[in-house]
Structures are given as C-alpha cells and as structure tokens.
Scaffold this active site. Structure first.
Site, PDB file in Angstrom:
ATOM      1  N   LYS A  67      17.106   3.297  11.946  1.00 24.04           N
ATOM      2  CA  LYS A  67      18.100   3.209  10.763  1.00 24.04           C
ATOM      3  C   LYS A  67      19.417   2.744  11.700  1.00 24.04           C
ATOM      4  O   LYS A  67      20.070   2.490  10.793  1.00 24.04           O
ATOM      5  CB  LYS A  67      19.241   4.534  10.858  1.00 24.04           C
ATOM      6  CG  LYS A  67      18.282   5.769  10.567  1.00 24.04           C
ATOM      7  CD  LYS A  67      17.723   5.796   8.715  1.00 24.04           C
ATOM      8  CE  LYS A  67      16.983   6.557   7.202  1.00 24.04           C
ATOM      9  NZ  LYS A  67      16.650   6.055   6.685  1.00 24.04           N
TER      10      LYS A  67
ATOM     11  N   TYR B 232      14.899  13.531  15.574  1.00 27.39           N
ATOM     12  CA  TYR B 232      14.555  12.398  14.663  1.00 27.39           C
ATOM     13  C   TYR B 232      13.996  10.677  15.408  1.00 27.39           C
ATOM     14  O   TYR B 232      13.506  10.184  14.817  1.00 27.39           O
ATOM     15  CB  TYR B 232      16.234  12.140  14.913  1.00 27.39           C
ATOM     16  CG  TYR B 232      16.050  11.652  12.953  1.00 27.39           C
ATOM     17  CD1 TYR B 232      15.533  11.659  11.853  1.00 27.39           C
ATOM     18  CD2 TYR B 232      16.687   9.725  13.238  1.00 27.39           C
ATOM     19  CE1 TYR B 232      15.989  11.586  10.585  1.00 27.39           C
ATOM     20  CE2 TYR B 232      17.040   9.568  11.824  1.00 27.39           C
ATOM     21  CZ  TYR B 232      16.662   9.930  11.111  1.00 27.39           C
ATOM     22  OH  TYR B 232      16.523   9.322   9.747  1.00 27.39           O
TER      23      TYR B 232
HETATM   24  N1  NAD Z   1      16.903  14.071   3.247  1.00 28.81           N
HETATM   25  C1  NAD Z   1      17.895  13.486   4.094  1.00 28.81           C
HETATM   26  O1  NAD Z   1      18.189  14.912   4.651  1.00 28.81           O
HETATM   27  C2  NAD Z   1      18.723  12.241   4.437  1.00 28.81           C
HETATM   28  C3  NAD Z   1      20.076  12.289   5.185  1.00 28.81           C
HETATM   29  C4  NAD Z   1      19.823  10.878   5.834  1.00 28.81           C
HETATM   30  C5  NAD Z   1      19.025   9.398   5.298  1.00 28.81           C
HETATM   31  N2  NAD Z   1      18.243   9.713   4.008  1.00 28.81           N
HETATM   32  C6  NAD Z   1      17.170   8.621   3.852  1.00 28.81           C
HETATM   33  O2  NAD Z   1      17.523   8.661   1.837  1.00 28.81           O
HETATM   34  C7  NAD Z   1      15.902   8.213   1.728  1.00 28.81           C
HETATM   35  C8  NAD Z   1      15.275   8.684   0.876  1.00 28.81           C
HETATM   36  O3  NAD Z   1      14.492   9.765   1.589  1.00 28.81           O
HETATM   37  P1  NAD Z   1      14.727  11.328   0.603  1.00 28.81           P
HETATM   38  O4  NAD Z   1      15.269  12.230   1.830  1.00 28.81           O
HETATM   39  O5  NAD Z   1      15.131  11.380  -0.752  1.00 28.81           O
HETATM   40  O6  NAD Z   1      13.284  11.639   0.846  1.00 28.81           O
HETATM   41  P2  NAD Z   1      12.069  11.225  -0.405  1.00 28.81           P
HETATM   42  O7  NAD Z   1      11.351  11.835   0.320  1.00 28.81           O
HETATM   43  O8  NAD Z   1      12.289  11.934  -1.607  1.00 28.81           O
HETATM   44  O9  NAD Z   1      12.094   9.840  -0.798  1.00 28.81           O
HETATM   45  C9  NAD Z   1      11.276   8.487   0.634  1.00 28.81           C
HETATM   46  C10 NAD Z   1      10.998   7.447   0.102  1.00 28.81           C
HETATM   47  O10 NAD Z   1      10.073   6.638   0.425  1.00 28.81           O
HETATM   48  C11 NAD Z   1       9.137   5.881  -0.318  1.00 28.81           C
HETATM   49  N3  NAD Z   1       8.593   5.170   0.880  1.00 28.81           N
HETATM   50  C12 NAD Z   1       7.816   5.829   2.009  1.00 28.81           C
HETATM   51  N4  NAD Z   1       6.847   4.259   2.078  1.00 28.81           N
HETATM   52  C13 NAD Z   1       6.695   3.910   1.084  1.00 28.81           C
HETATM   53  C14 NAD Z   1       6.273   2.469   1.377  1.00 28.81           C
HETATM   54  N5  NAD Z   1       5.546   2.052   1.884  1.00 28.81           N
HETATM   55  N6  NAD Z   1       6.334   2.482   0.445  1.00 28.81           N
HETATM   56  C15 NAD Z   1       7.083   2.693  -0.670  1.00 28.81           C
HETATM   57  N7  NAD Z   1       8.081   3.896  -0.723  1.00 28.81           N
HETATM   58  C16 NAD Z   1       7.658   4.406  -0.230  1.00 28.81           C
HETATM   59  C17 NAD Z   1       8.711   7.488  -0.618  1.00 28.81           C
HETATM   60  O11 NAD Z   1       7.635   6.790  -1.774  1.00 28.81           O
HETATM   61  C18 NAD Z   1      10.308   8.240  -1.335  1.00 28.81           C
HETATM   62  O12 NAD Z   1      10.313   8.140  -2.299  1.00 28.81           O
HETATM   63  C19 NAD Z   1      15.103   7.880   3.345  1.00 28.81           C
HETATM   64  O13 NAD Z   1      15.845   6.470   3.701  1.00 28.81           O
HETATM   65  C20 NAD Z   1      15.469   8.578   4.504  1.00 28.81           C
HETATM   66  O14 NAD Z   1      15.683   8.392   5.670  1.00 28.81           O
HETATM   67  C21 NAD Z   1      18.238  11.427   3.902  1.00 28.81           C
END
Ligand code: NAD
Length: 258
Positions: A164, A157
């Site tokens: 984060k 990570y």
């Molecule tokens: N999937 C997991 O296991 C998990 C766990 C905890 C937290 N998260 C967090 O949840 C959030 C959403 O991620 P997700 O897992 O739904 O994946 P996802 O890929 O569906 O979403 C990530 C989003 O970030 C956007 N993004 C990236 N760079 C960008 C930029 N420069 N401008 C605008 N948008 C941008 C992408 O277009 C996408 O829509 C993130 O912050 C991620 O770290 C995810």
C-alpha cells in the site's frame, strides 16, 4: 441529473455486494455515470453479472490484473464501445493469507512480496498505462483504494502495508506525470470494512471493533461512504485535486494509538 451525468467509468474490483468497488459503482451510477465492470475469474462471473444488471451496466469483462493480455483486451473492448474514459477505479489487492498472519519476520517471503506488489500496486500503473489514450480523451480521473497500514505498522498487515505504501507513491508519481494530460490520480484510504479481502487478515474482527471505539465518529465507515467520496473525487467537483490520499475512516488516522 447527478454530478457524474455523462461520465463513463470502468470499475475494477467488484467481487460481491460487500465489495468497496460495489459501493463505489452504486454511488457513481446513482450520480448518473455509465459503468463498466470486470470480474477476476469465472468463479465470480455470475455474481458480478447480477450486480451489472442491478446497476444497468452493459459492459462486463474478465480481468485478472496479472495478465497484460487481459488488461489490453479490456481496453480494446472499451474503445470499441466508448470514445473516452472519464473514470478508472482500481479496487484490487491480494497477498497470500499466510503473509497476513503473525510476525513480519516469520510471515514474509520473496514470492509473497512479489505477488502482493504485482497485484496490489503495479496493477494501478498497468491499468492506467493501457487506458492512457482513452483517459486522456476523457480528462480522466483515476482512483485507487489504500489503507492506513501504508504509513503505520498495523499488526498482521505486514507485506500488504508495504504494497500500500508503494501504491500511494504510485498515486503521486502518476499524478505528477499525467497532470499535463488532464488526467488526475487520487486514492481513498478507507477505514476497516468487512469484505472478502479483509477476511484474509488475521484478527480482522477485533481490528474492526478496536477501530470503532477509537474513531472520533465512534463507528466504522460503510462502502456507501467510501463510494460517495470516490464519486466526488472522480467528478468535476474535484477538478483541482490530484495526487491526494483522502481518508474515509471516521477520523481514525488523526488519533494517537490507545
Ligand atoms: N476492507 C477493508 O477494510 C479495506 C480498507 C482499506 C482499503 N481496502 C482496499 O480496498 C480494495 C478493495 O478490497 P475490498 O475490501 O472491497 O475486498 P474485495 O475482496 O471485495 O475486493 C478485492 C477485489 O480484488 C480483486 N482481485 C484480487 N486479485 C486480483 C487479480 N489478480 N486480478 C483482478 N482482480 C483481483 C478481487 O476479485 C476482488 O474483487 C483493496 O485494495 C483493499 O486493500 C480495503
């Protein structure tokens, strides 16, 4: 009538119907919120428009969070349609793939650090700043998405964990500052979920399997469960909660490592 009836919500971070932001948008729409969506690039436009149709969103705007001009354009478009903003969801993160693979000492770079922090942490401040007057008018609730890697060293990570940690500190600083304006700021720390972003983390599948086994609930969480908690935290039901990191991870964070 849902508990978000009459609320206006901007949700940033929908890429497809696996996105956590999609789960949040869906649950918020189900509770009666009016939703506006953004898409990062033209590549994602038609997919996000389809989701907008499904959820009855009338406002769909381009937004790359590294661009101050695009951030400004989103809020001026919103203020042309809405007098206030009640909910701002930030569900965005990015780090170069090679930074999320292997030993920290080998994978880290100055450029990767800057990019991960700009997109994944600073963008929360940038969006809140640009949306400040609309949020103030709407007694707004701001919500972002974090992960346990902010507090514990999770293999692979790397820089995203550091970003984060910065994001979680940002939640506390913004909450402390904006409480006087009636604006609340919180985060959900979600357990691992298979999404596009998660696919960039090396060995993510084995992380999912291990978490499911070690979790008190003995399974991983869903975007619907994250969406329900997000909807609650951004509703008047949570009017006394700000600056908090709320875990939606089946209880994984309370366990000792196995
Ligand atoms: N999937 C997991 O296991 C998990 C766990 C905890 C937290 N998260 C967090 O949840 C959030 C959403 O991620 P997700 O897992 O739904 O994946 P996802 O890929 O569906 O979403 C990530 C989003 O970030 C956007 N993004 C990236 N760079 C960008 C930029 N420069 N401008 C605008 N948008 C941008 C992408 O277009 C996408 O829509 C993130 O912050 C991620 O770290 C995810």
């Amino acid at each position: 009538m849902g508990f978000l009836s009459g609320k206006k919500a901007l949700i940033v971070g929908v890429a497809n119907n696996k996105s956590i932001a999609y789960g949040i948008a869906k649950q918020m729409a189900e509770q009666g919120a009016e939703i506006a969506l953004t898409y990062q690039s033209d590549k994602l436009k038609s997919r996000v428009e389809k989701i907008a149709d499904e959820l009855g969103c009338k406002i769909v705007l381009p937004l790359d969070v590294t661009s101050d001009e695009q951030i400004e354009a989103v809020f001026s478009a919103l203020s042309a349609n809405w007098d206030e903003l009640n909910i701002l969801v930030h569900s965005v993160a990015f780090a170069p793939r090679e930074e999320l693979d292997g030993r920290m000492i080998e994978a880290s770079s100055r450029a990767g650090f800057a990019m991960a922090h700009d997109i994944s942490a600073y963008s929360l401040t940038a969006l809140t700043k640009a949306g400040y007057s609309l949020l103030k008018a709407g007694n707004g609730a701001v919500l972002t998405l974090s992960y346990l890697g902010a507090e514990r060293a999770v293999p692979n990570y790397n820089v995203m964990g550091i970003a984060k940690a910065s994001l979680e500190a940002t939640v506390r600083y913004l909450a402390a500052d904006l409480g006087q304006d009636g604006i609340r700021v919180n985060a959900v720390s979600a357990g691992p979920i298979r999404t596009l972003a998660a696919a960039g983390i090396k060995d993510f599948r084995s992380m999912l399997d291990k978490a499911a086994l070690a979790t008190p609930l003995r399974r991983n969480v869903t975007i619907t469960e994250v969406g329900n908690t997000a909807a609650f935290l951004c509703s008047d039901l949570a009017s006394g909660i700000t600056g908090e990191i709320t875990y939606v991870d089946g209880g994984y964070n309370i366990t000792a490592s196995t």
